[in-house]
Design an enzyme around this catalytic site. Sequence first.
Site, mmCIF file in Angstrom:
data_model
loop_
_atom_site.group_PDB
_atom_site.id
_atom_site.type_symbol
_atom_site.label_atom_id
_atom_site.label_comp_id
_atom_site.label_asym_id
_atom_site.label_seq_id
_atom_site.Cartn_x
_atom_site.Cartn_y
_atom_site.Cartn_z
ATOM 1 N NE ARG A 56 7.583 6.463 9.116
ATOM 2 C CZ ARG A 56 8.370 7.090 8.247
ATOM 3 N NH1 ARG A 56 9.202 6.413 7.483
ATOM 4 N NH2 ARG A 56 8.329 8.401 8.117
ATOM 5 C CE LYS A 198 2.520 5.434 8.563
ATOM 6 N NZ LYS A 198 1.278 6.024 7.976
ATOM 7 C CG HIS A 217 -0.136 9.292 4.721
ATOM 8 N ND1 HIS A 217 0.951 10.029 5.124
ATOM 9 C CD2 HIS A 217 -0.553 8.613 5.825
ATOM 10 C CE1 HIS A 217 1.185 9.815 6.389
ATOM 11 N NE2 HIS A 217 0.282 8.954 6.847
ATOM 12 C CB SER A 235 3.716 15.111 11.975
ATOM 13 O OG SER A 235 3.731 15.205 13.373
ATOM 14 C CE LYS A 239 -3.232 12.372 8.964
ATOM 15 N NZ LYS A 239 -2.365 11.395 8.270
ATOM 16 C CB THR A 240 -5.739 12.931 14.163
ATOM 17 O OG1 THR A 240 -4.798 12.131 13.444
ATOM 18 C CG2 THR A 240 -6.567 12.037 15.059
ATOM 19 C CG ASP A 254 -2.277 7.133 8.888
ATOM 20 O OD1 ASP A 254 -1.988 8.337 8.764
ATOM 21 O OD2 ASP A 254 -1.428 6.229 8.848
ATOM 22 N NE ARG A 319 3.063 7.627 16.040
ATOM 23 C CZ ARG A 319 2.599 8.121 14.897
ATOM 24 N NH1 ARG A 319 1.315 7.939 14.573
ATOM 25 N NH2 ARG A 319 3.385 8.795 14.088
#
Length: 529
Positions: A56, A198, A217, A235, A239-240, A254, A319
């Site tokens: 981003r 996003k 988020h 990051s 979390k994932t 997400d 990604r």
Amino acid sequence: MTTVDVRNELAELLNSTSVQVNLSVPSLVEKVLQRNEGVLTSTGAVRATTGKYTGRSPEDKFIVAEPSIMDDINWGSVNQPIDEETFEKLYAKVVNYLKEKNELFVFKGFAGADENYRLPIQVVNEFAWHNLFAHQLFLRPSSEELASHDAQFTIVSAPNFKADPAIDGTKSEAFIIVSFEKRIILIGGTEYAGEMKKSIFSIMNYFLPKRGVLSMHCSANVGNEGDVALFFGLSGTGKTTLSADPNRRLIGDDEHGWSQNGVFNIEGGCYAKCVNLTEEKEPQIYNAIKFGSVLENVVLDENTRVADYDDISLTENTRAAYPITAIDNIMVPSLAGQPSNIIFLTADASGVLPPISKLSKEQAMYHFMSGYTSKLAGTERGITSPKATFSTCFGSPFLPLDPSVYAEMLGEKIVAHNANVYLVNTGWTGGEYGVGSRMKLAYTRAMIQAALNGELDTVETIKEPIFGLEIPAHVTGVPDEVLVPSNTWEDKSAYDTKAHELAAAFNNNFKKFENVSEEIVRLGGPVVQ
């Protein structure tokens, strides 16, 4: 140019060329290959590269300063204003640029799995692979829904159009501009597909709170008894990985909304990091990458076209985009009831925060607004040692409103639904980074399992003296001595020093919040200054 003019310009654009609307996945894949925008991998995924923009561009993101939103937006370095005239001139340039194209690709769909709160959107793309990305990330309409679809917000994406900052009022050739009054997101100068995802999340973070829905988020899953858990984390915090539980169904990985009806996924797909991805470590993600998925900046073997997820020569931010239906054990549709447990994940490189602790409502609001973790050496240019990092509400780049709006809503929902909130440190134990060791994943999984199955509801706790955190004295599958950080340090004075340093960092960060009640600071923050 008025709002009506902009919509007419858009209609004229879509009638000016060969517009492909809601092509099927096979048709989009074929278009990508015909146009040489990407290659097919050994699994049938499309691999595309994004040039110099592999992430981003937050400094190139703007919101048009329009009368109806001026008092709503939390203006500053995240939400930068740009005037209406500048936007309209740039928009006209982009439209004229796209009118010259032989083909454009349009996706019509939705953001928000709960039909009571979903937003009809459309995405206009110069690139076929970007449209495939949108097709995989957003909610797809049925044939009946498509026939009556009326987009309330439109992304216009022209990656090959480069802005001239001196003329166009941008900071670089890249730009991501949101006009809430004209219902347009204008993207140009960058090929990074994540800007589309996003941008929609950002506008949902504006609209949903105004309807009493907390936009978040986070990832979310649900147990066999219907118990919902939320996982917040920046990051590198896990979390994932930690929300992917074979014994619980995934709601989403997400972005979510929390309404009076419960939790719903904002998206229809996943956009997973795949650096160092292996089937053994993350089988759900690994096996979801199949025909029609999009791999961004992943290096392939030239002969076999097998993805090399360990190769970060293009970027560490590789990604994979795929529909959530590519994962087994999911909620269909992607919504469930009220959360009973909320997990804040942090990777504390100072080795100070407990591996798990239960938070009061005020502590939950404080740590939610803080959004703390540590950036490690090598993750960004110039970082040679771990650095404390704070991202408001675990998603500061995507929050148009004042952070207190989201925090107050969280506090109200915690009380209304009697939700437990836990702070889980997946970072270091026994010393800071370079001295101690990373918390064992098996221990973290055991602690989260104990929290979700209710084991920690009545367990004896030990009060941590610096942050005032309640640490469970016992957790099944975890040695007692691991639970209290100071007990794991050989040098107790070094622990005290580091703990006070971290407390000071929290306090200094929190000074930026102006619209926060004194109660949150007094009862939620460090008790030792």
